[in-house]
Design an enzyme around this catalytic site. Structure first.
Site, mmCIF file in Angstrom:
data_model
loop_
_atom_site.group_PDB
_atom_site.id
_atom_site.type_symbol
_atom_site.label_atom_id
_atom_site.label_comp_id
_atom_site.label_asym_id
_atom_site.label_seq_id
_atom_site.Cartn_x
_atom_site.Cartn_y
_atom_site.Cartn_z
ATOM 1 N N CYS A 124 0.839 -1.202 0.033
ATOM 2 C CA CYS A 124 -0.034 -0.140 -0.097
ATOM 3 C C CYS A 124 0.781 1.180 -0.043
ATOM 4 O O CYS A 124 0.324 2.267 -0.488
ATOM 5 C CB CYS A 124 -0.998 0.076 1.190
ATOM 6 S SG CYS A 124 -1.864 -1.538 1.095
ATOM 7 N N HIS A 155 -3.342 6.921 3.083
ATOM 8 C CA HIS A 155 -3.815 5.744 2.308
ATOM 9 C C HIS A 155 -5.110 5.157 3.088
ATOM 10 O O HIS A 155 -5.281 5.347 4.281
ATOM 11 C CB HIS A 155 -2.672 4.616 2.571
ATOM 12 C CG HIS A 155 -3.094 3.149 2.256
ATOM 13 N ND1 HIS A 155 -3.734 2.823 1.217
ATOM 14 C CD2 HIS A 155 -3.218 2.067 3.158
ATOM 15 C CE1 HIS A 155 -4.179 1.345 1.157
ATOM 16 N NE2 HIS A 155 -3.821 1.022 2.100
ATOM 17 N N ASN A 193 -10.270 -0.593 0.091
ATOM 18 C CA ASN A 193 -8.530 -0.315 0.244
ATOM 19 C C ASN A 193 -8.103 -0.901 -1.116
ATOM 20 O O ASN A 193 -8.251 -2.015 -1.269
ATOM 21 C CB ASN A 193 -8.224 -1.241 1.380
ATOM 22 C CG ASN A 193 -6.691 -1.203 1.647
ATOM 23 O OD1 ASN A 193 -6.173 -0.920 0.630
ATOM 24 N ND2 ASN A 193 -6.491 -1.577 2.780
#
Ligand code: UT7
Length: 327
Positions: free
Chosen positions: A114, A254, A284
């Site tokens: 990520c 994020h 996500n």
């Protein structure tokens, strides 16, 4: 003289398919109530059979190049951050290069989960600053739904697909990336990993039976480390850039989990309205989440000329990073 590197064009793309919490209720033992209250997610985008990562990366990159007023031939380097490549080899960056017709570029991938987009920004920033390259694409592209185990309710509810891309180039003094840093701690390997398919376990009947080719995540172990790491590196980067939290116009973390975003904001002392969240609609999307959010904010006018923006990420590895940009 050294060049400041800044973002001069962005784009993003999603597959058309949508997976709602109600759809997930039919696949695993979960509920819209649990997913919403524990993660903030209501739906995520899901690639169809036959759709793959480089297609979304290319679509986002084309938009970014067009908005930067450039041609694919003007790009010197393509860095694709992805943990869900089309295939092991060649790199997704090279595949995107071919799809774009960016004949003068080198294409490569970054594997930093990520945090991959911030890894890419950090690397490319120094190459532009030293004059080694002029125009670069940094892309975050993921088709996570093909790496997610739909028998594991602890992971399958959070991830979604998408891509975001930024064109970086030299910008005026005082603008662009003012401070950026990336970190990792591989001791947390097993907190989020896909053990199968590599040189350690290979691909065998046993690895497939163990579902080792899918992501495995100890979500609650990551939670605390994520909050602490993102808050610390954010403060460090603001310090380095010579700003305080009050100077920041927008924080884009994020999009891992709404509760993580809220906890980072509270540790930093940033009011809710200065923290961007799109996790309800997209879930996500790992390395794609920051460039997608950035592009949404540029398009909606949330980020304007002169805005001071703080980016921070955390992901498998574990990896993390922080970047301060003046638009
Ligand atoms: O993207 C960067 C890297 N990833 C992250 O940063 C992810 C960070 N972690 C998270 O977002 C959260 O840890 C999750 C959303 C993944 C999980 O939320 P949690 O609040 O940490 O839940 P938990 O894993 O501690 O599980 C609590 C309970 C358990 O039940 P018991 O043992 O208390 O009876 C789980 O079995 O919730 C249960 N559970 C679920 N229940 C309904 C776990 N997943 C689900 C689910 N639906 N989908």
């Amino acid at each position: 003289m050294a060049n400041n590197a800044g973002i001069i064009g962005m784009g993003h793309a999603f597959p058309e398919g949508i997976l709602t919490n109600a759809d997930l209720e039919k696949i695993v033992e979960t509920s819209d109530e649990w997913i919403t209250s524990r993660t903030g997610i209501k739906q995520r985008h899901k690639a169809a059979e036959g759709e793959y990562t480089s297609q979304f990366g290319t679509k986002a990159a084309k938009q970014a190049i067009e908005r930067a007023g450039l041609q694919p031939e003007d790009i010197d380097l393509i860095v694709c951050a992805t943990t869900t490549p089309d295939q092991i080899m060649p790199s997704t960056g090279a595949l995107i290069q071919a799809q774009l017709g960016a004949t003068n570029a080198a294409g490569m991938d970054i594997f930093a989960a990520c945090s991959g987009f911030l890894y890419g920004l950090t690397m490319v920033e120094s190459m532009i600053r030293t004059g080694q390259i002029r125009n670069a694409l940094v892309i975050g592209a993921e088709v996570l739904t093909k790496y997610v185990d739909y028998t594991d309710r602890g992971t399958c509810v959070i991830f979604g697909d998408g891509a975001g891309a930024a064109v970086l180039a030299p910008v005026a003094e005082g603008k662009g990336i003012l401070a950026t840093k990336i970190r990792s701690d591989g001791r947390y390997e097993e907190a989020l990993y896909a053990p199968g398919g590599g040189t350690k376990l290979g691909t065998t009947h046993e690895t497939i039976d163990n579902r080792d080719h899918f992501f495995k995540m100890k979500g609650n172990e990551l939670f605390k480390v994520a909050v602490r790491s993102m808050a610390e590196i954010s403060k460090e980067m603001l310090d380095k850039a010579g700003y305080s939290v009050e100077d920041v116009d927008l924080v884009i973390p994020h999009q891992a989990n709404q509760r993580i975003t809220d906890a980072v904001a509270s540790r930093l002392g940033v009011p809710e309205e200065k923290v961007y969240s799109n996790i309800a609609e997209h879930g996500n999307t790992s390395s794609a989440s920051i460039p997608i959010a950035l592009d949404e904010c540029l398009q909606s006018g949330k980020i304007k000329e002169g805005s001071l923006v703080l980016l921070t990420a955390f992901g498998g590895g574990v990896t993390w990073g922080g970047t301060v940009i003046r638009f």
